[in-house]
Design a protein around this motif. Sequence first.
Motif, short mmCIF file in Angstrom:
data_model
loop_
_atom_site.label_atom_id
_atom_site.label_comp_id
_atom_site.label_asym_id
_atom_site.label_seq_id
_atom_site.Cartn_x
_atom_site.Cartn_y
_atom_site.Cartn_z
N ALA A 247 -79.11 17.93 -68.39
CA ALA A 247 -80.36 18.42 -67.58
C ALA A 247 -79.81 20.06 -67.24
O ALA A 247 -80.54 20.74 -67.39
N ALA A 248 -78.78 19.96 -66.63
CA ALA A 248 -78.16 21.30 -66.13
C ALA A 248 -77.88 22.12 -67.32
O ALA A 248 -78.25 23.35 -67.28
N TYR A 249 -77.11 21.52 -68.33
CA TYR A 249 -76.91 22.48 -69.54
C TYR A 249 -78.14 23.02 -70.00
O TYR A 249 -78.28 24.27 -70.47
N CYS A 250 -79.25 22.27 -70.16
CA CYS A 250 -80.50 22.69 -70.61
C CYS A 250 -81.18 23.81 -70.12
O CYS A 250 -81.51 24.66 -70.88
N VAL A 251 -81.19 23.91 -68.58
CA VAL A 251 -81.81 24.68 -67.87
C VAL A 251 -80.89 26.21 -67.89
O VAL A 251 -81.34 27.20 -67.82
N LEU A 252 -79.69 25.59 -67.89
CA LEU A 252 -78.75 27.03 -67.93
C LEU A 252 -78.92 27.72 -69.42
O LEU A 252 -78.68 28.90 -69.64
N LEU A 253 -79.16 26.95 -70.46
CA LEU A 253 -79.21 27.35 -71.58
C LEU A 253 -80.56 28.25 -71.74
O LEU A 253 -80.60 29.30 -72.30
N MET A 254 -81.56 27.83 -71.11
CA MET A 254 -82.81 28.57 -70.94
C MET A 254 -82.39 29.76 -70.12
O MET A 254 -82.96 30.81 -70.53
N ALA A 255 -81.56 29.55 -69.30
CA ALA A 255 -81.52 30.89 -68.41
C ALA A 255 -80.74 31.96 -69.22
O ALA A 255 -80.93 33.24 -69.23
N ALA A 256 -79.79 31.67 -70.04
CA ALA A 256 -79.06 32.51 -71.00
C ALA A 256 -79.91 33.15 -71.87
O ALA A 256 -79.83 34.41 -72.05
N VAL A 257 -81.08 32.48 -72.42
CA VAL A 257 -82.00 33.00 -73.36
C VAL A 257 -82.60 33.82 -72.71
O VAL A 257 -83.15 34.94 -73.17
N GLN A 258 -83.09 33.61 -71.44
CA GLN A 258 -84.19 34.30 -70.61
C GLN A 258 -83.17 35.71 -70.40
O GLN A 258 -83.94 36.69 -70.25
N ALA A 259 -82.02 35.77 -70.04
CA ALA A 259 -81.17 36.76 -69.72
C ALA A 259 -81.13 37.77 -71.02
O ALA A 259 -81.11 38.86 -70.99
N LEU A 260 -80.95 37.10 -72.14
CA LEU A 260 -81.16 38.07 -73.49
C LEU A 260 -82.48 38.82 -73.65
O LEU A 260 -82.71 40.09 -73.93
N PHE B 24 -85.39 21.08 -72.66
CA PHE B 24 -85.96 22.53 -72.77
C PHE B 24 -87.31 22.56 -72.70
O PHE B 24 -87.83 23.59 -71.79
N LEU B 25 -88.21 21.95 -73.38
CA LEU B 25 -89.35 21.90 -73.49
C LEU B 25 -90.04 21.45 -72.22
O LEU B 25 -91.07 21.72 -71.65
N LEU B 26 -89.38 20.46 -71.63
CA LEU B 26 -89.96 19.62 -70.17
C LEU B 26 -89.91 20.77 -69.08
O LEU B 26 -90.68 21.17 -68.41
N PHE B 27 -88.80 21.56 -68.92
CA PHE B 27 -88.72 22.52 -68.10
C PHE B 27 -89.18 23.62 -68.11
O PHE B 27 -90.09 24.37 -67.35
N TYR B 28 -89.48 24.03 -69.60
CA TYR B 28 -90.59 25.07 -69.98
C TYR B 28 -92.02 24.87 -69.32
O TYR B 28 -92.68 25.63 -68.65
N GLY B 29 -92.40 23.37 -69.72
CA GLY B 29 -93.67 23.12 -69.12
C GLY B 29 -93.94 23.13 -67.56
O GLY B 29 -94.75 23.67 -67.11
N LEU B 30 -92.45 22.59 -67.00
CA LEU B 30 -92.75 22.99 -65.31
C LEU B 30 -92.61 24.33 -64.95
O LEU B 30 -93.60 24.59 -63.92
N PHE B 31 -92.02 25.17 -65.56
CA PHE B 31 -92.17 26.43 -65.20
C PHE B 31 -93.15 27.05 -65.27
O PHE B 31 -93.86 28.10 -64.54
#
Length: 263
Positions: free
Chosen positions: A131-144, A74-81
Amino acid sequence: MVVAFLIASMAYILVSIYLGWALATDRPIHKWGTLSVLLIGMLAHAILLYPYIVTLYGLNFNLFNTLSLISLFFLLFYGLFCLYRPIVSLGILAAPTALIGVTIGYFGRAPYQPLTNVSMGLEAHIILSLAAYCVLLMAAVQALFLRLQIRELKQSTIHRFWVNKLPSLQSMEALLFDMIMVGFVLLSIALGLGLIYVQDLMAQHIAHKTVFSVLSWLLFGVLLVGNWRAGWRGKQAANITIYAFILLAVGFVGSKFVLELLL
C-alpha cells in the motif's frame, strides 16, 4: 475468473475512453458516475486476484500478482483522494494503469515459493508495504505532472496542455503532499513491523530491499519536514519525491525481478 477479468477490463476501458473524450472536448466529467463504474471494476479485480494470492499452499506474492495488487491499490487510493480533492480527471491515468495491472496479473506467470506459516504481523507488513509503495508511486507520478505544469507556466505559452487539462497547480501540489504523508505513514508502520517480524534479512534476500526502503523513507521524511519548516514546494518538492521513489522502486521491484525472473 474469466468473467471477473472481462468485467474489470471493460469497466477500466469504458472509464479510460470516457475521460479521454471529456478531456479532449473540454466536457464536464461526471464524478460519481465515473467512480461508480470504477468501483464495479475494482470489485471484479479483487475477486479475480484473491485466489491467485491466497492459495492452498500459502500466500503467493509473485511479481505479476504484486503488480496487479499495486494497480488495484492505485485505483483505490485515487478514488479516496477524489472524495475530497477535485482530481477526477486524473483517472485518465489511474484507469489505464489498473487495466494494465489486471491484465498482467491474469496472464503473467512466475515461479514462486508461496509464503507458508506467515504470522498476522508479517502479513500486515507485506500488505502495508504494498500500500505504501502504491501511494508513493502515485506521488511520483503526481510530481512528474507538477513539473510539467510548472514548466508550462514558466514558458508563458498560449498552448498549455497540462495546465488546462489537469487540476489547478494549487490542488495538484496539495494532493502531492497528501499522498506523501499517507505513504510515509504507511511505510513507517510497514518498516516497524518488518523489524519486529522479519527474522533473518540475509537469509530471506531482503537486506538490500530494506536498505533502499529506509533511504527512501528518510528522504520522504526530510521532504515533509522541509515543507513544514522551510516551505519546500514546487519543483524542489517534485524532484525530491521522484528521487525518493526511485530508491524505493529499486529495492522493491528490482529485487523481485532479479530473484523471480533472472535467478
